[in-house]
Design a protein around this motif. Structure first.
Motif, mmCIF file in Angstrom:
data_model
loop_
_atom_site.group_PDB
_atom_site.id
_atom_site.type_symbol
_atom_site.label_atom_id
_atom_site.label_comp_id
_atom_site.label_asym_id
_atom_site.label_seq_id
_atom_site.Cartn_x
_atom_site.Cartn_y
_atom_site.Cartn_z
ATOM 1 N N GLU A 166 -100.691 30.504 59.858
ATOM 2 C CA GLU A 166 -101.617 31.421 60.415
ATOM 3 C C GLU A 166 -103.255 30.983 60.348
ATOM 4 O O GLU A 166 -103.075 30.126 59.304
ATOM 5 C CB GLU A 166 -101.499 32.967 59.943
ATOM 6 C CG GLU A 166 -101.514 32.907 58.428
ATOM 7 C CD GLU A 166 -100.893 34.304 57.804
ATOM 8 O OE1 GLU A 166 -100.594 35.042 58.589
ATOM 9 O OE2 GLU A 166 -101.389 34.463 56.353
ATOM 10 N N GLY A 167 -104.101 31.570 61.026
ATOM 11 C CA GLY A 167 -105.276 30.892 60.923
ATOM 12 C C GLY A 167 -105.850 31.444 59.539
ATOM 13 O O GLY A 167 -105.526 32.080 58.749
ATOM 14 N N ALA A 174 -114.364 30.320 61.498
ATOM 15 C CA ALA A 174 -112.959 31.000 61.684
ATOM 16 C C ALA A 174 -111.811 29.817 62.311
ATOM 17 O O ALA A 174 -112.327 29.384 63.118
ATOM 18 C CB ALA A 174 -113.011 32.347 62.290
ATOM 19 N N TYR A 188 -108.473 29.374 63.918
ATOM 20 C CA TYR A 188 -107.320 30.058 64.783
ATOM 21 C C TYR A 188 -106.044 29.137 64.932
ATOM 22 O O TYR A 188 -106.333 28.054 65.210
ATOM 23 C CB TYR A 188 -107.683 30.683 66.053
ATOM 24 C CG TYR A 188 -108.402 32.189 65.741
ATOM 25 C CD1 TYR A 188 -107.184 33.099 65.842
ATOM 26 C CD2 TYR A 188 -109.582 32.456 65.812
ATOM 27 C CE1 TYR A 188 -107.912 34.421 65.612
ATOM 28 C CE2 TYR A 188 -110.013 33.811 65.637
ATOM 29 C CZ TYR A 188 -108.978 34.817 65.428
ATOM 30 O OH TYR A 188 -109.556 35.883 65.254
ATOM 31 N N THR A 189 -104.981 29.772 65.094
ATOM 32 C CA THR A 189 -103.846 28.546 65.569
ATOM 33 C C THR A 189 -103.421 29.352 67.012
ATOM 34 O O THR A 189 -103.719 30.551 67.374
ATOM 35 C CB THR A 189 -102.712 28.946 64.860
ATOM 36 O OG1 THR A 189 -102.221 30.373 64.567
ATOM 37 C CG2 THR A 189 -102.753 28.547 63.346
ATOM 38 N N ASP A 190 -102.780 28.653 67.960
ATOM 39 C CA ASP A 190 -102.677 28.927 69.421
ATOM 40 C C ASP A 190 -101.640 30.175 69.134
ATOM 41 O O ASP A 190 -101.766 30.952 70.256
ATOM 42 C CB ASP A 190 -101.834 27.560 69.947
ATOM 43 C CG ASP A 190 -100.908 27.272 69.076
ATOM 44 O OD1 ASP A 190 -100.217 27.883 68.174
ATOM 45 O OD2 ASP A 190 -100.324 26.113 69.667
ATOM 46 N N GLN A 196 -101.608 32.536 67.500
ATOM 47 C CA GLN A 196 -102.292 33.955 67.143
ATOM 48 C C GLN A 196 -103.279 34.175 68.223
ATOM 49 O O GLN A 196 -103.346 35.501 68.643
ATOM 50 C CB GLN A 196 -103.141 33.560 65.798
ATOM 51 C CG GLN A 196 -102.482 33.848 64.601
ATOM 52 C CD GLN A 196 -103.219 33.567 63.226
ATOM 53 O OE1 GLN A 196 -104.024 32.454 63.499
ATOM 54 N NE2 GLN A 196 -103.418 34.439 62.445
ATOM 55 N N ILE A 197 -103.978 33.250 68.950
ATOM 56 C CA ILE A 197 -104.697 33.619 70.331
ATOM 57 C C ILE A 197 -103.573 34.283 71.253
ATOM 58 O O ILE A 197 -103.946 35.178 71.839
ATOM 59 C CB ILE A 197 -105.120 32.325 70.727
ATOM 60 C CG1 ILE A 197 -106.144 31.613 69.641
ATOM 61 C CG2 ILE A 197 -106.038 32.631 71.912
ATOM 62 C CD1 ILE A 197 -106.981 30.408 70.245
#
Length: 532
Positions: A25-26, A35, A37-39, A41-42
């Motif tokens: 996770e991010g 910040a 982010y991982t893909d 999570q988006i």
């Protein structure tokens, strides 16, 4: 790509650089005020973990297996190869005590495997009774072996796929629809067809009438009428002016099929002949000449049919009976023979490979699961060898006018066992059959038994496949724990072929002294004695 597309829609000035790193996770970096982010999570997706390579669930060792492992058993580690299991050991790692599995490799190297990485270990499975070679830690040998094995498996698969593709693309013989001869043959069958027989016959004929070569497996329990389907298929080929070859695993079975085929086809314009080792080489030569000239329509034989000197004038169909008995080499020869010949395979106990092909769709499958009417299940019992039981079983069978098989797989002990039965049941007439007898002697013994002149046949597994003697309804199998499941099932199928209640006695050592597998086999054969 999806992100590029979205940003393109909303704000063309935004830029981003994708970094390929597996992250669960991010996170936030407070100092740099960034910040991450991982893909997934988006896009609100579930992150797929990349597990370390291990064995599949079915192969990996479970905790239950681990308890059953004895020190000295061989196990395979997916990265290091074959080693010996040497028990569990508590080891301190970073101040914590953990239970580890201890494996010993060549030159007494030790490898500790954490109990949580069980999926990386599997029990060694290889040839029984041969000691595997242990691998050395830190060498390339195991990786090389894995690579070559993978390559070999791929090659075999490629060849098979090629062959099956070739068969589908090939044009075989499209036989013409049934004429009056075929209808006559079916009408002359003394029993009523079971629904499955009707369906299997129809399937086989449909395949034979299609333009590409047939490749069908007919799978039905012992004594469910597979031979009748073979007779019909062979006759259909003959009626269309082609020859049929029937391949059987044992000499005795060739003789018996010859009898069955001859009696079923005696009213029809069709010549049947057979080759096996009971015949002299001169007789075999004559038969082969006739086959080459096309004077013999149906030829029945053992592996001898696969020899180079067997030439057919016009082969239309190849029927393989009890195919589980043929080795890979014999099957390879068959393949060369049969690229554009229709093939029909009959078996009650198919090998996993054959079955897999059928289920995969590389072969067509017909299953015969309905027993003929008035068939009763064979009563199967497990006992320790004792004279009283043998005496009672043989006496009971003789009193109701039946015959008995006594199976024992050591040729040297047969006369002694014959003598024992003679002492227990003085009035029994005993025959002894095994593969080391002369052709003529063996033939005489079998014929005496078939014609009811002998009551008890003491034999090796030579009688196992396909013999059909409806009057024999008790079979006693000595040292049953020494046989495989398919053997036991086939031998039990020699009895219970009429409407009489049949008995099968399995004699073995006391269960407590047997290996785990042997115990399982015997309980399976005792449990599954229902028809089909």
């Amino acid at each position: 790509e999806r992100l590029y597309a979205i940003l393109d829609d909303i704000d063309k000035t935004a830029k981003f650089t994708p970094v390929n790193v597996p992250l669960r996770e991010g996170f936030l970096d407070a100092q740099q005020k960034v910040a991450f982010y991982t893909d997934h999570q988006i896009f609100d997706r579930f992150y797929k973990y990349q597990l370390k390579k291990g064995y599949q669930r079915s192969q990996a060792i479970t905790l239950k297996d681990l308890r059953e492992l004895k020190p000295g058993d061989f196990v395979t580690h997916i990265d290091h190869g074959i080693g010996k299991y040497a028990g569990l050991e508590k080891v301190e790692v970073n101040g914590k005590t953990q239970e580890m599995i201890r494996l010993v490799y060549a030159d007494n190297d030790l490898l500790y495997v954490n109990i949580n990485s069980l999926n990386r270990i599997a029990k060694f499975s290889g040839k029984d009774g041969t000691q595997p070679k242990m691998n050395k830690l830190g060498t390339e040998a195991w990786d090389k072996l894995k690579k070559t094995t993978k390559k070999k498996v791929k090659d075999i698969a490629r060849d098979l796929i090629k062959l099956y593709a070739m068969r589908k693309a090939q044009v075989g013989t499209a036989f013409s629809p049934d004429g009056y001869l075929e209808t006559e043959l079916e009408a002359s069958f003394i029993y009523e067809d079971t629904p499955d027989q009707v369906k299997a016959t129809a399937d086989v004929k449909k395949d034979m009438e299609a333009p590409h070569p047939m490749d069908r497996l007919v799978c039905g329990d012992v004594g469910f009428g597979k031979t009748e389907i073979a007779i019909r298929a062979a006759f259909k080929a003959v009626a269309n002016g082609k020859q049929a070859a029937i391949l059987v695993p044992t000499t005795i079975l060739a003789l018996q099929h010859f009898k069955t085929f001859s009696s079923r086809l005696k009213e029809f314009p069709c010549t049947v002949d057979y080759i096996n080792r009971f015949k002299t080489s001169k007789q075999i030569k004559e038969t082969l000449e006739k086959v080459a000239q096309g004077k013999v329509d149906i030829v029945i034989g053992t592996h001898r049919l696969l020899s180079k000197d067997v030439k057919f004038k016009d082969l239309g169909i190849m029927i393989i009976d009890e195919e589980q008995k043929f080795g890979v080499a014999a099957k390879e020869k068959l393949k060369a023979l049969r690229v554009n010949v229709d093939t029909l395979t009959l078996t009650a106990t198919p090998i996993p490979r054959t079955l897999h092909f059928s289920l995969m769709g590389a072969r067509d499958l017909s299953i015969m699961s309905t027993p003929p009417p008035n068939r009763q299940a064979v009563n199967t019992e497990l006992h320790v060898f004792n004279d009283k039981l043998i005496q009672e079983a043989v006496q009971f069978e003789l009193d109701r006018g039946g015959q008995v098989f006594f199976i024992h797989n050591r040729v040297n002990d047969l006369p002694q066992l014959g003598g024992l039965i003679q002492t227990l049941v003085p009035k029994a007439r005993i025959g002894i059959a095994h593969g080391q007898l002369d052709g003529d002697q063996l033939e005489d013994v079998m014929l005496d038994f078939i014609n009811g002149e002998k009551d008890v046949l003491v034999a090796t597994t030579i009688i196992e496949a396909g013999l059909d003697i409806p009057n024999a309804n008790t079979i006693i199998i000595n040292h049953a724990h020494m046989f495989g499941l398919s053997d036991l099932h086939q031998m039990r199928g020699r009895v219970g072929r009429s409407n009489k209640k049949a008995f099968c006695y399995l004699l073995s050592l006391p269960l407590s002294t047997l290996t785990n597998e042997a115990r399982k086999r015997l309980s399976a054969i005792e449990e599954f004695s229902d028809l089909g």
